[in-house]
Motif scaffolding. Structure first.
Motif, PDB file in Angstrom:
ATOM      1  N   MET A   1      -3.740   0.116 -11.687  1.00 27.54           N
ATOM      2  CA  MET A   1      -4.625  -0.776 -10.948  1.00 27.54           C
ATOM      3  C   MET A   1      -5.911  -1.005 -11.730  1.00 27.54           C
ATOM      4  SD  MET A   1      -3.919   1.196  -7.329  1.00 27.54           S
ATOM      5  CE  MET A   1      -5.257   0.423  -6.447  1.00 27.54           C
ATOM      6  N   ASP A   2      -6.546  -2.174 -11.504  1.00 24.54           N
ATOM      7  CA  ASP A   2      -7.844  -2.455 -12.117  1.00 24.54           C
ATOM      8  C   ASP A   2      -8.586  -3.449 -11.236  1.00 24.54           C
ATOM      9  OD1 ASP A   2      -6.836  -5.020 -12.685  1.00 24.54           O
ATOM     10  OD2 ASP A   2      -6.308  -4.499 -14.736  1.00 24.54           O
ATOM     11  N   GLU A   3      -9.672  -4.004 -11.774  1.00 21.17           N
ATOM     12  CA  GLU A   3     -10.530  -4.869 -10.955  1.00 21.17           C
ATOM     13  C   GLU A   3      -9.848  -6.166 -10.519  1.00 21.17           C
ATOM     14  OE1 GLU A   3     -11.119  -5.677 -15.281  1.00 21.17           O
ATOM     15  OE2 GLU A   3     -11.212  -3.879 -14.008  1.00 21.17           O
ATOM     16  N   THR A   4      -8.678  -6.484 -11.102  1.00 16.53           N
ATOM     17  CA  THR A   4      -7.951  -7.677 -10.651  1.00 16.53           C
ATOM     18  C   THR A   4      -6.992  -7.371  -9.495  1.00 16.53           C
ATOM     19  OG1 THR A   4      -6.041  -7.427 -12.151  1.00 16.53           O
ATOM     20  CG2 THR A   4      -8.015  -8.538 -13.026  1.00 16.53           C
ATOM     21  N   THR A   5      -6.911  -6.122  -9.094  1.00 21.28           N
ATOM     22  CA  THR A   5      -6.004  -5.712  -8.016  1.00 21.28           C
ATOM     23  C   THR A   5      -6.661  -5.950  -6.660  1.00 21.28           C
ATOM     24  OG1 THR A   5      -5.099  -3.971  -9.457  1.00 21.28           O
ATOM     25  CG2 THR A   5      -4.643  -3.800  -7.093  1.00 21.28           C
ATOM     26  N   GLY A   6      -5.928  -6.550  -5.740  1.00 25.43           N
ATOM     27  CA  GLY A   6      -6.360  -6.614  -4.352  1.00 25.43           C
ATOM     28  C   GLY A   6      -5.932  -5.342  -3.633  1.00 25.43           C
ATOM     29  N   PHE A   7      -6.696  -4.929  -2.639  1.00 27.38           N
ATOM     30  CA  PHE A   7      -6.411  -3.650  -1.986  1.00 27.38           C
ATOM     31  C   PHE A   7      -6.668  -3.780  -0.493  1.00 27.38           C
ATOM     32  CE2 PHE A   7      -6.888   0.804  -0.856  1.00 27.38           C
ATOM     33  CZ  PHE A   7      -5.972   1.441  -1.699  1.00 27.38           C
ATOM     34  N   VAL A   8      -5.650  -3.430   0.314  1.00 32.17           N
ATOM     35  CA  VAL A   8      -5.766  -3.519   1.770  1.00 32.17           C
ATOM     36  C   VAL A   8      -5.370  -2.182   2.378  1.00 32.17           C
ATOM     37  CG1 VAL A   8      -5.080  -4.741   3.864  1.00 32.17           C
ATOM     38  CG2 VAL A   8      -5.140  -5.967   1.672  1.00 32.17           C
ATOM     39  N   LEU A   9      -6.265  -1.625   3.174  1.00 34.94           N
ATOM     40  CA  LEU A   9      -6.009  -0.407   3.936  1.00 34.94           C
ATOM     41  C   LEU A   9      -5.691  -0.801   5.374  1.00 34.94           C
ATOM     42  CD1 LEU A   9      -6.308   2.709   4.640  1.00 34.94           C
ATOM     43  CD2 LEU A   9      -8.733   2.198   5.018  1.00 34.94           C
ATOM     44  N   ILE A  10      -4.597  -0.259   5.929  1.00 33.16           N
ATOM     45  CA  ILE A  10      -4.287  -0.453   7.350  1.00 33.16           C
ATOM     46  C   ILE A  10      -4.362   0.909   8.026  1.00 33.16           C
ATOM     47  CG2 ILE A  10      -2.607  -1.258   9.037  1.00 33.16           C
ATOM     48  CD1 ILE A  10      -1.448  -3.103   6.963  1.00 33.16           C
ATOM     49  N   LEU A  11      -5.264   1.026   8.988  1.00 33.61           N
ATOM     50  CA  LEU A  11      -5.408   2.248   9.783  1.00 33.61           C
ATOM     51  C   LEU A  11      -5.602   1.866  11.242  1.00 33.61           C
ATOM     52  CD1 LEU A  11      -7.731   4.835   7.929  1.00 33.61           C
ATOM     53  CD2 LEU A  11      -5.266   4.968   8.318  1.00 33.61           C
ATOM     54  N   ALA A  12      -4.559   2.032  12.037  1.00 38.10           N
ATOM     55  CA  ALA A  12      -4.652   1.738  13.465  1.00 38.10           C
ATOM     56  C   ALA A  12      -4.027   2.834  14.319  1.00 38.10           C
ATOM     57  CB  ALA A  12      -3.988   0.398  13.773  1.00 38.10           C
TER      58      ALA A  12
END
Length: 409
Positions: A293-304
């Motif tokens: 991964m690097d600065e071009t990576t999108g990142f989504v956390l799902i916590l519900a």
């Protein structure tokens, strides 16, 4: 072909044709609203209709609940299977049924039943014994014709399992292989399935209600789903999508029941926006995957999923700090239990906050609460990238040939 008609989101969706046939490619529209847009908007009313219909005592959900209880009391396996979006529906069903059986005292706390488990359909079809005699095999297939899922149902019947199918139509090929058919009746008009993901979660919710005696009200679920479509929620989703749109690859992580949502968002991003994506467990992402991964990576956390919220939140903060060191601006879909536990500065790409869930089991609340946000995020990301999500790229002859290649003789 262009189809610019806009449907009423409160009106019932039509079912498959009679006689039954698989759907053709969605009509190709020049721009939004896509069919996917309209399917998302239809979900709150559809959810209420389906839950209200399945709540009655003689419904297919009640019959499936009877089979689940009987199998659990015999301490035989309960397996749930599917492919693609339906595999995620199967995973969600296993989560929901496990929670319901635990509440009914059949799993954990002295209960000796085997917790339900999800198994990928192709892998299930190759199992010599699968669940074996006395087991229950539940297939998930939106149109009821997925080859690997039908093979799994055949394998289950061959070893003496009771078979069930959650599907749109009781006239489908898969329905002919099932002892119990739970028909959801309303058909997804986009191939980037949203109704096809939500429907089996709703069906499992209804089955769980019959197992525990605490049916989930359709009106309450309608309100929960509708919250993700309110103007403020839509604006926040659009802002998140704008930040995510330039990413070369997107990583989605979750924990507990949210692992299901993470996998579904990963699939939706790939098929609906044509961006490569990966799903990781909350802890797993720290074990080597950061190197890719690097600065071009999108990142989504799902916590519900509110179970174990303190532990999940602590680890999530560590993960967000780690990706921040790589120059990655993360975003999140958060349940109300996590809003104050995950600092806003750790999610600079944006955060979609779910409403507080009242009187819903934790797994059901998480799975239903995240459905519209992850779907709408995909749809708005597709808009940002100038992509029509409906045909899942099969309007391109190369990708159509690729989809047809595995069936070539």
């Amino acid at each position: 072909m262009t189809d610019d008609r806009r449907r009423d989101p409160g009106a019932p969706l039509s079912g498959p044709p009679d006689p039954w046939a698989e759907t053709d490619m969605p009509t190709i529209r020049d721009g939004p609203p896509w069919h996917m847009t309209e399917m998302i908007e239809a979900e709150p009313a559809m959810a209420q209709r389906l839950l209200d219909r399945l709540a009655v005592r003689d419904s297919a959900a009640a019959r499936l609940a009877t089979a689940v209880r009987a199998t659990a009391e015999l301490r035989r396996p309960i397996l749930v299977t599917g492919c693609g979006t339906s595999e995620h529906g199967a995973m969600a069903t296993a989560e929901i049924l496990t929670e319901a059986l635990r509440s009914a005292g059949l799993v954990g706390g002295g209960g000796q039943a085997i917790p339900p488990a999800a198994v990928q359909a192709f892998e299930a079809s190759l199992e010599a014994e699968l669940g074996g005699p006395g087991s229950l095999l539940i297939g998930i297939s939106h149109e009821g014709a997925t080859w690997a899922t039908l093979e799994a149902l055949r394998a289950g019947k061959a070893v003496g399992a009771t078979t069930a199918l959650v599907t749109c139509s009781d006239r489908s090929p898969g329905a002919a292989l099932a002892d119990i058919v739970l028909a959801t009746e309303e058909l997804d008009r986009s191939w980037c399935h949203t109704i096809g993901y939500l429907s089996p979660i709703l069906a499992a919710t209804a089955v769980a209600g019959h197992l525990t005696g605490a049916n989930v009200g359709g009106q309450a679920v309608r309100g929960l789903l509708r919250a993700g479509l309110e103007p403020g929620a839509v604006a926040r989703t659009e802002g998140f999508a704008r930040v995510l749109a330039p990413a070369s690859h997107v990583v989605v992580i979750g924990s507990g029941a949210d692992r299901v949502a993470a996998r579904e968002l990963t699939l939706k991003i790939e098929e609906g926006t044509h961006v490569g994506a990966s799903s990781r467990d909350l802890e797993t992402v720290l074990h080597g995957h950061l190197a890719g991964m690097d600065e071009t990576t999108g990142f989504v956390l799902i916590l519900a999923d509110a179970r174990g919220a303190d532990g999940r939140a602590r680890r999530a903060k560590g993960v967000l700090r780690a990706v921040g060191e790589l120059g990655i601006g993360a975003g999140a879909i958060l349940g109300s239990a996590y809003v104050d536990k995950v600092p806003e500065e750790l999610t600079p790409a944006g955060r979609l906050v779910l409403p507080a869930v009242q009187d819903l089991p934790d797994a059901i609340g998480a799975l239903l609460g995240t459905a519209v946000p992850l779907q709408l995020l995909t749809e708005r990301l597709a808009r940002e990238r100038g992509v029509n999500p409906d045909p899942i790229r099969r309007d391109d002859p190369r990708y159509l040939r690729a989809a047809e290649a595995p069936s070539a003789t």
